[in-house]
Design a protein around this motif. Structure first.
Motif, PDB file in Angstrom:
ATOM      1  N   ALA A  14     -48.531 -13.039 111.213  1.00 14.57           N
ATOM      2  CA  ALA A  14     -48.555 -11.944 112.188  1.00 14.57           C
ATOM      3  C   ALA A  14     -47.284 -11.937 113.032  1.00 14.57           C
ATOM      4  O   ALA A  14     -46.663 -10.883 113.221  1.00 14.57           O
ATOM      5  N   THR A  57     -60.797  -8.144 114.886  1.00 16.68           N
ATOM      6  CA  THR A  57     -60.437  -7.560 113.601  1.00 16.68           C
ATOM      7  C   THR A  57     -61.575  -7.804 112.622  1.00 16.68           C
ATOM      8  O   THR A  57     -61.927  -8.956 112.365  1.00 16.68           O
ATOM      9  N   SER A 103     -56.985 -11.194 103.514  1.00 20.68           N
ATOM     10  CA  SER A 103     -56.104 -11.220 104.688  1.00 20.68           C
ATOM     11  C   SER A 103     -55.150 -12.404 104.706  1.00 20.68           C
ATOM     12  O   SER A 103     -54.066 -12.320 105.281  1.00 20.68           O
ATOM     13  N   SER A 111     -55.991 -11.711 111.844  1.00 24.60           N
ATOM     14  CA  SER A 111     -55.158 -10.766 112.566  1.00 24.60           C
ATOM     15  C   SER A 111     -55.061  -9.476 111.758  1.00 24.60           C
ATOM     16  O   SER A 111     -55.036  -9.521 110.522  1.00 24.60           O
ATOM     17  N   PRO A 112     -54.974  -8.335 112.436  1.00 27.57           N
ATOM     18  CA  PRO A 112     -54.747  -7.097 111.693  1.00 27.57           C
ATOM     19  C   PRO A 112     -53.296  -6.983 111.221  1.00 27.57           C
ATOM     20  O   PRO A 112     -52.972  -6.137 110.399  1.00 27.57           O
ATOM     21  N   ILE A 113     -52.449  -7.882 111.723  1.00 25.53           N
ATOM     22  CA  ILE A 113     -51.008  -7.846 111.460  1.00 25.53           C
ATOM     23  C   ILE A 113     -50.642  -8.924 110.444  1.00 25.53           C
ATOM     24  O   ILE A 113     -51.109 -10.052 110.534  1.00 25.53           O
ATOM     25  N   GLN A 115     -51.231  -9.190 107.185  1.00 27.38           N
ATOM     26  CA  GLN A 115     -52.192  -9.558 106.149  1.00 27.38           C
ATOM     27  C   GLN A 115     -51.511  -9.553 104.789  1.00 27.38           C
ATOM     28  O   GLN A 115     -50.504  -8.881 104.580  1.00 27.38           O
ATOM     29  N   THR A 118     -51.758  -4.826 102.562  1.00 25.19           N
ATOM     30  CA  THR A 118     -51.856  -3.770 103.561  1.00 25.19           C
ATOM     31  C   THR A 118     -53.107  -2.950 103.262  1.00 25.19           C
ATOM     32  O   THR A 118     -53.239  -2.391 102.176  1.00 25.19           O
ATOM     33  N   THR A 121     -56.329   0.850 108.041  1.00 27.03           N
ATOM     34  CA  THR A 121     -56.658   0.234 109.329  1.00 27.03           C
ATOM     35  C   THR A 121     -56.963   1.306 110.359  1.00 27.03           C
ATOM     36  O   THR A 121     -56.224   2.272 110.496  1.00 27.03           O
ATOM     37  N   LEU A 151     -49.081  -1.713 117.677  1.00 27.21           N
ATOM     38  CA  LEU A 151     -50.059  -2.237 116.721  1.00 27.21           C
ATOM     39  C   LEU A 151     -50.287  -1.237 115.594  1.00 27.21           C
ATOM     40  O   LEU A 151     -50.296  -1.600 114.416  1.00 27.21           O
ATOM     41  N   THR A 155     -49.254  -1.896 111.571  1.00 29.92           N
ATOM     42  CA  THR A 155     -50.349  -1.926 110.594  1.00 29.92           C
ATOM     43  C   THR A 155     -50.456  -0.625 109.802  1.00 29.92           C
ATOM     44  O   THR A 155     -51.292  -0.522 108.904  1.00 29.92           O
ATOM     45  N   GLY A 157     -51.729   1.965 110.938  1.00 25.23           N
ATOM     46  CA  GLY A 157     -53.099   2.362 111.215  1.00 25.23           C
ATOM     47  C   GLY A 157     -53.191   3.665 111.974  1.00 25.23           C
ATOM     48  O   GLY A 157     -52.191   4.327 112.255  1.00 25.23           O
TER      49      GLY A 157
END
Length: 165
Positions: A14, A57, A103, A111-113, A115, A118, A121, A151, A155, A157
């Motif tokens: 991340a 997450t 992930s 973490s959503p970051i 991973q 991709t 998100t 964020l 991501t 997202g």
């Protein structure tokens, strides 16, 4: 918030992804209690941050792959709302082993970051009320603080109302 690119926290996928993208963040480490009932609520208490600013997450199975939902730690993920935001019929919580494999992180530190893969998100829209929010930095006991806009950028997202009390 001062822009930091690691140094004061551990190097994780991340933090590497944030640095690579040129996105500033603040590393927020705390002593993780392995007996904590809720990783997210533990982080909020340990860091002295309101729970509505600390986001967890969660990975879901869409039937054709996995996706990520990011919601405040004091809320639950609304599976129907996330399915609608993703444009699919329904979603179910991903099995922990599948979430970890996809992930590259362990449950409680996903973490959503950064991973491995991709994934689509969705960040709960409540995040837009805050200048900065906290998400897992890629291990238990380590969060990163950054703007919701950053964020979403890192991501790829989007925001939607996907949380419920």
């Amino acid at each position: 918030m001062g822009k930091k690119y690691g140094g004061s926290g551990p190097s994780t996928p991340a933090t590497v992804a944030l640095a690579r993208a040129g996105i500033g963040y603040t590393a927020r480490a705390y002593e993780h209690d392995p007996h904590a009932a809720s990783y997210g609520m533990e982080a909020a208490a340990a860091l002295g941050v309101a729970p509505e600013r600390v986001f967890k997450t969660l990975l879901v199975d869409t039937g054709s792959g996995l996706a990520v939902g990011i919601v405040p730690v004091d809320h639950q993920l609304d599976l129907r709302a996330l399915a609608a935001a993703l444009g699919v019929k329904k979603v179910a919580m991903a099995r922990p082993a599948d979430a970890e494999r996809s992930s590259g992180y362990v449950v409680g530190g996903i973490s959503p970051i950064g991973q491995r893969t991709t994934l689509p998100t969705v960040l709960d829209g409540s995040a837009e009320r805050f200048e900065t929010i906290l998400v897992s930095g890629g291990r238990r006991g380590f969060d990163v603080e950054l703007s919701p806009t950053d964020l979403l950028a890192v991501t790829r997202g989007r925001c939607a109302p996907i949380a419920r009390p």
